[in-house]
Scaffold this active site. Structure first.
Site, PDB file in Angstrom:
ATOM      1  CD  GLU A 171      -2.934  -1.095   2.365  1.00 41.89           C
ATOM      2  OE1 GLU A 171      -3.899  -1.857   2.292  1.00 41.89           O
ATOM      3  OE2 GLU A 171      -2.770  -0.285   3.305  1.00 41.89           O
ATOM      4  CD  GLU A 352      -3.588  -5.666   4.130  1.00 43.98           C
ATOM      5  OE1 GLU A 352      -4.423  -4.835   4.558  1.00 43.98           O
ATOM      6  OE2 GLU A 352      -2.363  -5.466   4.149  1.00 43.98           O
TER       7      GLU A 352
END
Length: 442
Positions: A171, A352
């Site tokens: 991320e 995720e």
């Protein structure tokens, strides 16, 4: 509300080659701060007003001390794979030499996973930048990208033979935007120019690390993990806002990685905000990757602002998690299908997906039925995307266990496993039992 996690008998997720796993990150679970260098999150936690419960990661889930117990727990869940991150300040000294004790921890951990036939998906960077690098400018300093290359060199030399899959970054949006642009994450800098520059240097670091991975681990798959919050207009008049937000938050990273260019929005930014990009950078950033990891939690609505920009708009009367995020499983399908239509994608993993819920421990049990429902609906949303032609080869639940949830401290619980932070006892929630039951019946 679904009280169990089930898939249709013909679901692609039930095929033997589909990988199911659980995921964690080093700073969020490891503890043992005294055995590593400080990172930007240690420093950030010490600033007043940064962490909701004034906590820190010094002990967290005490995973460095309890890793053997935790691996038994992972094996008991019947997963195929474990996604974890390496702590840069745990394995590397400031002079670039190896921290033998820190590296030995990961050798033991990865070897034990291999012995149990659990595949290892290793992220090189999940936000815990060594503080000495931040003191020198952090991700605003181009040199940090080259320091990351050195770190990747060190990790691959020592751990490469034990790893099934490498991701360079987790991320980069969060590192850049939350850390350097709006300042709610470490290191807490608030500057649009800083956010854009940090994003570019993070992506450059990704490209440089990919070169190292290809050289040192040519037979190991390598890619990057990106988070996406699909953007939706609040009203029919807010389409522009949703498009701008999508370019700025979502496409900025994947377009650079897959196509070697930033979205056209870059041209509309004021010169003072634009990142410095050196000739050849985009070619380094956009080398071929074997996979893209997709992290998805929710969608976000946007509205236009008076200065032709965008701002978030909260919906009322929708189901939300304990983070206040809307539960919107079809957003995951819509995201995956739209990426498939927009890009020539490599294989994808859902790296995720999960939900924070206000869990309560009663009589030794956590009956987190809302989380069970979240997993059921989102796993079926992945099935829908595969039916529509998207090549998705794995799914990782976030998270294995409750942990240090960044600026929220220990107030938010994402785990399949409940952590009693006083006793460090691990207790399987109903969601863990349901996830295990699904995996065992494959």
């Amino acid at each position: 509300m679904y009280k169990s996690i089930s898939l249709l008998p013909d679901s692609a997720l039930l095929k033997p080659e589909f990988t199911f796993g659980v995921a964690t990150a080093s700073f969020q679970i490891e503890g043992a701060r005294d055995k590593r260098l400080d990172c930007i999150w240690d420093t950030f936690c010490e600033k007043p007003g940064t962490i909701a419960d004034n906590s820190h990661g010094d002990v967290a889930c005490d995973h460095v001390a309890r890793w053997q117990q935790d691996i038994e727990m992972i094996a008991d869940l019947a997963v195929d794979a474990y996604r974890l991150s390496i702590s840069w300040p745990r394995v590397m000294q400031q002079d670039g030499s190896v921290n033998e004790q820190g590296m030995a921890f990961y050798v033991q951990l990865l070897s034990a996973l291999k012995a149990r036939n659990i595949k290892t998906y290793v992220t090189l960077y999940h936000w815990d930048l060594p503080q000495y690098l931040e003191d020198n400018g952090g991700w605003l300093n181009r040199e940090t990208a080259y320091k990351f290359k050195d770190y990747a060199e060190l990790v691959t030399q020592h751990l490469g033979h034990l790893v099934d899959s490498f991701a360079t970054l987790n991320e980069p949006f969060c590192s850049a935007y939350l850390g350097y642009e709006v300042g709610v994450h470490a290191p807490g800098i608030k500057s649009q120019q800083a956010g854009r520059q940090a994003a570019h240097h993070l992506l450059l670091a990704h490209g440089l690390a990919m070169q190292v991975l290809r050289k040192n681990c040519p037979d190991t798959e390598a890619g990057i993990v990106l988070n996406f919050s699909p953007t939706y207009p609040l009203t029919a008049d807010d389409k522009k806002a949703a498009e701008l937000a999508d370019q700025y938050h979502n496409q900025w990273y994947i377009k650079a990685v897959l196509e070697g260019a930033y979205p056209s929005l870059l041209d509309d930014l004021a010169d003072a905000v634009k990142p410095t990009i050196i000739a050849g950078d985009m070619a380094i950033i956009s080398q071929a990757v074997d996979f893209i990891g997709v992290n998805y939690y929710t969608r976000i609505h946007y509205r236009n602002t008076a200065d032709n920009w965008f701002e978030e708009a909260n919906l009322t009367d929708v189901r939300v998690t304990d983070m206040g995020w809307e539960v919107y499983p079809q957003g995951l399908t819509e995201l995956l299908v739209s990426l498939h239509q927009q890009y020539d994608l490599p294989k994808m993993y859902i790296t995720e997906n999960g939900a924070a819920m206000a869990d309560t421990l009663e009589n030794g049990e956590v009956n987190d039925i809302e989380r069970v429902d979240y997993y059921h609906t989102h796993l079926n949303a992945v099935c829908d995307a595969i039916r529509q032609g998207v090549d998705i080869q794995g799914y990782f639940a976030w998270s294995l266990m409750d942990n240090f949830e960044w600026a929220y401290g220990y107030e938010k619980r994402f785990g399949l496993v409940y952590i009693d932070y006083q006793s460090q006892q691990r207790i399987l929630k109903e969601s863990a039992k349901q996830y295990r039951a699904l995996l065992k019946q494959r």
